[in-house]
Design an enzyme around this catalytic site. Structure first.
Site, short mmCIF file in Angstrom:
data_model
loop_
_atom_site.label_atom_id
_atom_site.label_comp_id
_atom_site.label_asym_id
_atom_site.label_seq_id
_atom_site.Cartn_x
_atom_site.Cartn_y
_atom_site.Cartn_z
NE ARG A 135 56.65 102.84 1.71
CZ ARG A 135 55.75 102.58 2.79
NH1 ARG A 135 55.76 103.43 4.04
NH2 ARG A 135 54.67 102.28 2.41
CG ASP A 160 51.48 98.42 13.89
OD1 ASP A 160 50.58 98.57 12.98
OD2 ASP A 160 52.57 99.17 14.10
CD GLU A 161 53.78 97.19 9.84
OE1 GLU A 161 53.14 96.56 8.81
OE2 GLU A 161 54.29 98.37 9.83
CE LYS A 201 50.63 101.00 10.33
NZ LYS A 201 51.57 99.99 10.10
CB THR A 202 50.74 105.07 13.41
OG1 THR A 202 51.59 104.34 12.35
CG2 THR A 202 51.35 105.31 14.68
CD GLN A 234 52.18 98.85 3.25
OE1 GLN A 234 53.25 99.42 3.63
NE2 GLN A 234 51.16 99.38 3.64
#
Length: 686
Positions: free
Chosen positions: A607, A222-223, A33-34, A253
């Site tokens: 994670r 973002d997010e 994503k980043t 998430q």
DNA sequence: GACAGAAGAGTTTTT
DNA sequence: CTCTTCTGTC
């Protein structure tokens, strides 16, 4: 990583190249994503020749913003058509402050406004509720503040609540009205104001608002699943003129609903923006297949989600592991033993390991054990530096000096260190100030005129007011750090703290804390372009992070909550306390938040890169009594075959003879779940 | 204003 | 059980 379109997968490239119009990127955990966001920014600048200052990327944390800025810098050094500008990459709140710095006077505030944090807010609400307008048995100030925040986060105004037909809501409306009036009078804003006031500016004063926002022609968020109502409206306002907005998020998430996040904003986005181009990123670059399978199996049990399925190319990997013990102590010992042997076997660094848990208090046991065993760890979370009472007291002096109308801070320090202005005098002072409609500090400056404040108390008040005025001048002229140090010395801050702590250990700690604060202040004063008191306070409110100097390079095991782990990855992950009603949390279940808890479990699982271990104690002591525990319901949603040895629910360790039978039962339960899901049209785990 | 003892609460947390 | 906050007394 350098900027290279060819190294992206097809979907990622699609998200990067779709620069115009509204784009929704549904980015699964670990799907790069980043990388997509930063590549998009680099692409805009390098290939589309967009001037950098026209690009705005908003995030939720400073950490994310910094990381992104860093990566953009590497990808597109000195690009942007020869112009020297840089894209603006910051949090929603930092954006709000930037905007308000130039425009807040349009909304009836003065430019020396201060930012109130949670504690300040709570103090304010307490004060309002004590004033007697609200029945004492109505609500705890804490709950009232929570309700108030929830209302504001949904974009509601006091007027909306006052119109409500339910009396409790109208009462909340009265409290909200009082709260907002008081904030304005004190020339203070809270965190939600940093979003609400810019929005109000857009609506009520479009000219100055556009002057600021008009420069941004490309917006990235973002997010996105974490945005609240106000943030959504703000995104719409910013994107309105050009419609170039790319939001990146993952509904699976979404773990911050409890503090106002509205993951429905994903659906709203598709509805409210024209011709939304949606891109799904489902290829995972992080975890082994077994871990991805487990994640998919768990999250599929949530009814209301965008269907998606993570897949990877890392190979099957090691099976999951399940450690079950009789007591918490034994559980943690098993975890530590496991960690030790895994570390040897894989020749891993301690920093490759993370131990995650649902709630903070669970860190205590594991911390104790790690200390005993001499395994160094880094505990993330807990009380942050700038939330410490001593630090807040010291900073309250600065806040009052910067903004004498800030009465929450004023009353915090008016008698600390002791100067003979006790509770009674403070109440009188507040009454006089309220009655006259003038700032309390002004009353203090003129205390001699009031019969109530005759004698030593009045003298002390005048002296205090004089101190504030004097230091306002000194801070305007002198160096920040040294002036601060002199201020603390003059009021006898250290002495007061030392007197209050009886044991040497906490005394030492407190003194160290204040020393650290002085150092930090001094450093800010020396290194900043604008080392004013105002910008320092702003910096603390917005950017002061849990003294997080990114310790991930050090050889330390990471301990943190699952919430804290979002966005991070570790080769080896332990999730401890995987018992039902611990994770999922009992209270969350009572409030009907099972799905959010499941998303949290999904975050925990995803994670892990290479190995994932769950653990539980069969008995737990709670408030004195001993409770029997069963494995988390989420673990029963995972195919038992993914585990090495006995799976959760198999109870193998306790009754080896029944192991096979119990495993079979667990397996049956699993396929029962699959059947149920198929029937309800959700599609089963694979 | 200091201190002791009672009473109460006890998820997650960034800005 | 343990930590924090409140209350009452001197």
């Amino acid at each position: 990583m350098a900027f290279d379109l060819d190294s992206l997968n097809d979907r990622q490239r699609e998200a990067v190249l779709a620069t115009e119009g509204a784009v929704l990127v549904l980015a699964g955990a670990g799907s790069g994503k980043t990388r997509v966001i930063t590549s998009r920014i680099a692409h805009l600048m390098r290939n589309r020749k967009v001037p950098p200052e026209q690009i705005l990327a908003v995030t939720f944390t400073n950490k994310a913003a910094n990381e992104m800025a860093q990566r953009v810098k590497v990808m597109a050094p000195g690009s942007g058509n020869g112009s020297a500008g840089r894209p603006l990459i910051c949090t929603f709140h930092a954006l709000g402050v930037r905007m308000l710095r130039r425009t807040i006077q349009h909304l009836g505030y003065r430019p020396n406004f201060v930012i109130y944090d949670d504690q300040d807010q709570l103090q304010l609400v307490r004060g309002l509720m004590e004033d007697g307008v609200f029945e004492s048995d109505w609500m705890q100030p804490k709950d009232a503040l929570f309700a108030l925040q929830a209302a504001r986060g949904q974009g509601l105004a006091a007027a909306d609540l006052l119109r409500d037909e339910h009396e409790p809501d109208r009462r909340l409306g009265r409290l909200l009205a009082a709260y907002e009036d008081t904030l304005r009078r004190m020339n203070a804003v809270d965190f939600e104001d940093l979003l609400r006031l810019p929005l109000r500016l857009c609506r009520e004063h479009p000219v100055p608002a556009r002057e600021f926002l008009g420069q941004f022609r490309y917006l990235l968020v973002d997010e996105y699943q974490d945005t609240n109502h106000t943030q959504y409206d703000l995104v719409r306002e910013i994107a309105r003129p050009h419609g170039n907005v790319c939001v990146v998020g993952d509904d699976d998430q979404s773990i911050y609903r409890w503090r106002g996040a509205e993951p429905e904003n994903i659906k709203k986005f598709e509805r409210d923006f024209a011709g939304v181009h949606t891109v799904h990123l489902e290829q995972n670059y992080r975890s082994t297949d077994i871990i991805l399978k487990a994640a998919n199996q768990v999250i599929t049990h949530n009814a209301d989600r965008k269907p998606k399925r993570l897949w990877g190319r890392q190979g099957e990997g090691a099976p999951l592991e399940w450690l079950e013990a009789d007591s918490e102590r034994q559980e943690l010992e098993a975890v530590v033993n496991h960690l030790r042997s895994l570390r040897l076997r894989r020749d891993a660094k301690l920093s490759d390991f993370a131990i995650l848990y649902r709630s903070n208090h669970q860190s205590r046991g594991i911390e104790e054990l790690l200390r005993e065993e001499g395994i160094p760890y880094n505990l993330v979370g807990g009380t942050r530096f700038y939330d410490r009472r001593e630090v807040k007291d010291a900073l309250a002096y600065l806040k009052v000096i910067a903004n004498p109308d800030d009465e929450v801070s004023l009353f915090r320090i008016v008698n600390f260190p002791r100067r003979g202005i006790g509770r009674t005098s403070q109440t009188k002072l507040a009454d006089v100030a309220a009655h006259q409609g003038r700032p309390a500090l002004q009353i203090m400056a003129e205390a001699g005129r009031y019969a109530d404040f005759a004698g030593a108390t009045g003298q002390s008040m005048q002296h205090f007011a004089e101190l504030v005025t004097r230091y306002r001048r000194r801070f305007a002229e002198g160096p920040l750090g040294a002036t601060f140090r002199e201020l603390l010395a003059e009021v006898g801050f250290h002495r007061a703290l030392e007197k209050e702590k009886t044991d040497a250990k906490s005394r030492e700690k407190t003194v160290g804390l204040i020393y650290e604060l002085e150092q930090a202040t001094d450093h800010f004063g020396r290194t900043r372009e604008e080392p004013s008191l105002k910008s320092y306070l702003e910096h603390i409110a917005l950017f002061a992070m849990p003294q997080d100097t990114d310790e991930r390079d050090k050889p330390l095991v990471t301990l943190m909550t699952v919430h804290g782990a979002k966005g991070l990855e570790f080769p080896y992950v332990y999730v401890i306390g995987m018992a039902d009603e611990v994770f999922p949390n009992k209270r969350a279940l009572d409030e009907g938040q099972e799905e959010e808890e499941r998303r949290l479990a999904y975050v925990a699982i995803t994670r892990a890169r290479r190995a994932l271990v769950f653990s539980m104690a069969r008995a737990r002591k709670r408030y004195g009594e001993t409770l029997r525990q069963r494995p988390s319901r989420f673990l029963l949603e995972i195919d038992p075959a993914l585990f090495a040895g006995p799976a959760p629910g198999a109870a193998g360790a306790a009754h080896p003879g029944h192991q096979e039978q119990k495993t079979k039962e667990a397996r049956e339960r699993f396929f029962e779940n699959v059947r149920k899901l198929r029937e309800t049209g959700q599609g089963g785990p694979g």
